[in-house]
Design a protein around this motif. Structure first.
Motif, PDB file in Angstrom:
ATOM      1  N   ILE A 175      19.860 126.873 -26.294  1.00  0.00           N
ATOM      2  CA  ILE A 175      21.075 127.161 -27.064  1.00  0.00           C
ATOM      3  C   ILE A 175      21.674 125.871 -27.625  1.00  0.00           C
ATOM      4  O   ILE A 175      22.074 125.814 -28.805  1.00  0.00           O
ATOM      5  N   ALA A 176      21.740 124.828 -26.807  1.00  0.00           N
ATOM      6  CA  ALA A 176      22.327 123.570 -27.268  1.00  0.00           C
ATOM      7  C   ALA A 176      21.502 122.946 -28.391  1.00  0.00           C
ATOM      8  O   ALA A 176      22.049 122.445 -29.384  1.00  0.00           O
ATOM      9  N   GLY A 177      20.179 122.951 -28.252  1.00  0.00           N
ATOM     10  CA  GLY A 177      19.342 122.321 -29.270  1.00  0.00           C
ATOM     11  C   GLY A 177      19.307 123.091 -30.571  1.00  0.00           C
ATOM     12  O   GLY A 177      19.219 122.494 -31.654  1.00  0.00           O
ATOM     13  N   TYR A 178      19.401 124.399 -30.516  1.00  0.00           N
ATOM     14  CA  TYR A 178      19.291 125.204 -31.735  1.00  0.00           C
ATOM     15  C   TYR A 178      20.603 125.239 -32.521  1.00  0.00           C
ATOM     16  O   TYR A 178      20.613 125.043 -33.732  1.00  0.00           O
ATOM     17  N   PHE A 179      21.716 125.466 -31.834  1.00  0.00           N
ATOM     18  CA  PHE A 179      22.983 125.608 -32.537  1.00  0.00           C
ATOM     19  C   PHE A 179      23.626 124.254 -32.842  1.00  0.00           C
ATOM     20  O   PHE A 179      24.230 124.082 -33.901  1.00  0.00           O
ATOM     21  N   ILE A 187      27.773 121.937 -23.752  1.00  0.00           N
ATOM     22  CA  ILE A 187      26.692 122.048 -22.764  1.00  0.00           C
ATOM     23  C   ILE A 187      26.252 120.670 -22.290  1.00  0.00           C
ATOM     24  O   ILE A 187      26.009 120.448 -21.091  1.00  0.00           O
ATOM     25  N   MET A 188      26.176 119.703 -23.198  1.00  0.00           N
ATOM     26  CA  MET A 188      25.738 118.354 -22.791  1.00  0.00           C
ATOM     27  C   MET A 188      26.779 117.647 -21.929  1.00  0.00           C
ATOM     28  O   MET A 188      26.432 116.884 -21.035  1.00  0.00           O
ATOM     29  N   ARG A 189      28.051 117.877 -22.183  1.00  0.00           N
ATOM     30  CA  ARG A 189      29.076 117.272 -21.309  1.00  0.00           C
ATOM     31  C   ARG A 189      29.026 117.898 -19.918  1.00  0.00           C
ATOM     32  O   ARG A 189      29.258 117.226 -18.910  1.00  0.00           O
ATOM     33  N   LEU A 190      28.730 119.218 -19.872  1.00  0.00           N
ATOM     34  CA  LEU A 190      28.542 119.860 -18.568  1.00  0.00           C
ATOM     35  C   LEU A 190      27.342 119.260 -17.847  1.00  0.00           C
ATOM     36  O   LEU A 190      27.387 119.022 -16.624  1.00  0.00           O
TER      37      LEU A 190
END
Length: 365
Positions: A175-179, A187-190
């Motif tokens: 999800i993070a890489g696509y959107f 998501i990356m900070r999580l």
């Protein structure tokens, strides 16, 4: 005269000139046909398998892991003489502390001993024999049967943990890489927060909390709760790996074609992007299995894993903490589970290294 002879030679030369039908077709028909005839083309999967099985360490790792699975799951079907929790009571006869009874008569004072019970003592700390190939532990249980049972617990927990970690990593990383954009940042900070957490100290705290009887958690289930908590804080590395790969893959031509054909977002992520990340995921999963086995063994060794009556490799080694005499004199009790842990970790690491080299297109071995 000379002209006449020359004309005759010329006519004869014309007569013997071969026609195209008389010329034999040469064996060489061009580069393409020669390659098809003399070279057996291999599929990408065949090339990966060929590189993998060329590595001696990969074969050793595969043999170790297959051997451990056969030992833990097939072994109990063959060696079924003793159950993992069954005690061998074939030891020496044991007499409980007798009761001294005194009485006095005309001949004076007398004493006699009244024995309340006579029973056989457990065959504890027995040396390896035909009846017990690896001997018995301190309460008379067969060590070989417990090593097999412990392997089932340790390997099952490790595989479940790695599977859940990979599942979370694929979903959130995809999800993070696509959107991208805000979703990617959240998501990356999580992931950054989770990667900053000290995993093992937190597991020790959670394990201590789970030992509280008021929670009503059965002792044999605590290790599953602990490993489940470990998966919740360990998927960030896999998510970063998937995200990085998808960022580079989403601009490829086939993704542009999928966008033009109107495919749904889920289909583009999980059918076109994630399968292209699977080689890296397989390597990551294989290397993580060794780490999970060490986590489970360490928690069990510290008394936070599977309870003592339910065998696990780490729990079987924990016995040396309670009784140093076993550490010094009874290698047959704690040595076999320790060796199994070492073999499992080495096997998974060897397979992971072999897959990493085999899946690398730059490798020409």
């Amino acid at each position: 005269m000379e002209n006449k002879e020359f004309n005759n030679l010329e006519e004869s030369a014309v007569e013997v000139t071969p026609t195209p039908a008389d010329i034999e077709e040469p064996d060489y028909k061009g580069d393409d046909e020669l390659l098809e005839r003399n070279v057996k083309l291999m599929s990408p999967m065949q090339m990966v398998l060929r590189r993998f099985f060329r590595s001696k360490l990969s074969i050793i790792g595969l043999v170790l892991i297959i051997g451990l699975f056969v030992f833990c799951w097939v072994g109990p079907l063959i060696y079924n003489k003793w159950e993992p929790t069954e005690m061998d009571n074939s030891g020496k006869w044991e007499v409980e502390t007798p009761v001294v009874i005194e009485y006095e008569d005309e001949d004076g004072k007398h004493e006699f001993y009244k024995v309340t019970e006579v029973k056989k003592k457990a065959n504890a700390l027995a040396d390896p024999s035909s009846d017990h190939p690896l001997g018995t532990d301190k309460i008379g249980r067969d060590v070989l049967a417990r090593v097999m049972e412990g392997g089932k617990v340790s390997l099952t927990i490790s595989f479940l943990s790695v599977f859940i970690i990979t599942l979370f990593g694929v979903v959130f990383g995809g999800i993070a890489g696509y959107f991208g954009g805000v979703i990617d940042n959240i998501i990356m900070r999580l992931c950054d927060i989770l990667m900053c957490l000290p995993g093992f100290p937190i597991l020790l705290i959670v394990g201590t909390v789970l030992q509280n009887e008021s929670l009503g958690i059965a002792s044999q289930h605590r290790i599953y709760y602990l490993m489940g908590f470990l998966t919740l804080i360990s998927w960030s590395g896999t998510a970063r790996l998937v995200r990085g790969q998808i960022l580079s893959l989403r601009e490829q031509e086939y993704m542009v074609a999928a966008e033009a054909m109107g495919y749904s977002t889920g289909r583009k992520i999980f059918k076109h992007l994630v399968p292209n990340v699977m080689p890296q995921l397989i390597v990551s999963m294989t290397l993580s299995l060794g780490s999970m086995i060490l986590y489970e063994a360490s928690l069990s060794y510290l008394g936070l894993g599977a309870p003592e009556q339910h065998a696990a490799w780490g729990t079987m080694i924990n016995i040396v903490v309670e009784d140093p005499n076993i550490l010094e004199n009874y290698f047959n009790i704690w040595g076999p589970p320790g060796i199994c842990i070492i073999l499992a970790v080495l096997g998974f690491n060897f397979i992971g290294d072999g897959l990493r080299d085999a899946l690398d297109p730059k490798m020409r071995r």
